[in-house]
Design an enzyme around this catalytic site. Structure first.
Site, short mmCIF file in Angstrom:
data_model
loop_
_atom_site.label_atom_id
_atom_site.label_comp_id
_atom_site.label_asym_id
_atom_site.label_seq_id
_atom_site.Cartn_x
_atom_site.Cartn_y
_atom_site.Cartn_z
N TYR A 30 25.86 -36.04 -46.60
CA TYR A 30 25.54 -35.66 -47.98
C TYR A 30 26.46 -34.54 -48.44
O TYR A 30 27.00 -34.58 -49.55
CB TYR A 30 24.09 -35.24 -48.07
CG TYR A 30 23.61 -34.94 -49.47
CD1 TYR A 30 23.11 -35.95 -50.29
CD2 TYR A 30 23.66 -33.65 -49.99
CE1 TYR A 30 22.67 -35.68 -51.58
CE2 TYR A 30 23.22 -33.36 -51.27
CZ TYR A 30 22.73 -34.38 -52.07
OH TYR A 30 22.30 -34.10 -53.35
N LYS A 62 29.11 -34.82 -51.58
CA LYS A 62 29.01 -34.00 -52.79
C LYS A 62 30.18 -33.04 -52.94
O LYS A 62 30.60 -32.75 -54.07
CB LYS A 62 27.67 -33.25 -52.79
CG LYS A 62 26.45 -34.16 -52.91
CD LYS A 62 26.45 -34.98 -54.20
CE LYS A 62 25.15 -35.76 -54.38
NZ LYS A 62 25.11 -36.52 -55.65
N ASP A 118 23.18 -52.48 -58.56
CA ASP A 118 23.27 -51.70 -57.32
C ASP A 118 24.69 -51.14 -57.25
O ASP A 118 25.65 -51.89 -57.08
CB ASP A 118 22.98 -52.61 -56.13
CG ASP A 118 23.00 -51.88 -54.80
OD1 ASP A 118 23.48 -50.73 -54.74
OD2 ASP A 118 22.54 -52.46 -53.80
#
Length: 251
Positions: free
Chosen positions: A155, A159, A62
């Site tokens: 997000y 990114k 993980d």
């Protein structure tokens, strides 16, 4: 055999883009340590690679846990003695959540998996690659790392951060024989899109910009770009962000 004998550490390998990268790289002769949380899927993936030129080795991990990051690198080094290529593929979406609806919990989760984990993996591998005088890091980013209307706040921020991380590593270590590039897909047909419960407002805003999106890509198409970046054919490509969106952003 474009990756004959290369050792690859690949995250998010159990499905979608990651699975396609694992199989393609093994087909081209690489020894791939495939990491994900779902060991049963990784074992199935390893079986699929049995007749390929290279191999896929399953390793449960993980990337949100520091101890698992250490474990996957140590496992690969103990088995092969080197790591030539790191593919930071694992990532999660943020349900298109705009900042007005964003919780601290969602922000921390997305940033941790999409940005902090690739940073930690890269940081752990850089000394290894420096000693080898050779290394290659491939980050699976997104159009959401180049444009503001492709995803939610967390997000997009993660990114954009990954794009910056890519370029910084590429410049800082270019004279050490280490390259770092990012792939920025548009829409890709993977199961990650089926697990979302999108924000109604965020979804509405994002959909306004999709009218000229010709089509979604496939995991295999993104894997082919990753293969080019992983191979010596791209030896002069460093610090780049390769867009794969079938012309969506050409308009």
């Amino acid at each position: 055999m474009r990756l004959d004998g290369k050792v690859v550490l690949l995250t998010g390998a159990s499905a979608g883009i990651g699975k396609e990268i694992a199989l393609l790289f093994a087909r081209e002769g690489a020894r791939v340590v495939a990491v994900a949380r779902r060991m049963n899927r990784l074992e199935e993936l390893a079986k699929e690679s049995t007749d390929l030129a290279g191999e896929v080795i399953a390793h449960e991990g993980d990337i949100s846990k520091a101890e698992d990051i250490d474990s996957m690198v140590d496992f690969t080094m103990e088995k092969y003695g080197r790591i030539d290529i790191l593919v930071n593929n694992a990532g999660i979406l943020d349900n298109f959540t705009p900042i007005g609806e964003l919780s601290d919990e969602l922000w921390d989760k997305v940033i941790n998996i999409n940005l902090t984990a690739p940073m930690k993996l890269s940081r752990k591998l850089i000394p290894i690659m420096e000693e080898q005088e050779n290394g290659n890091i491939i980050n699976i980013s997104s159009l959401g790392g180049l444009y503001g209307g492709r995803a939610g706040t967390a997000y997009s921020a993660s990114k954009f951060g990954l794009t910056g991380l890519t370029k910084n590593i590429a410049y800082m270590y270019a004279e050490k024989g280490i390259r770092c590039n990012a792939i920025c897909p548009g829409g890709v047909d993977t199961e990650i899109m089926t697990t979302m419960e999108p924000s109604e407002f965020g979804m509405e805003r994002i959909m306004k910009g999709t009218a000229n999106n010709i089509r979604s890509g496939s995991g295999k198409e993104i894997a082919n770009i990753a293969l080019f970046l992983a191979s010596d054919e791209s030896s002069c490509v460093n610090g780049d962000t390769i867009v794969a969106d079938a012309g969506w952003t050409a308009y």
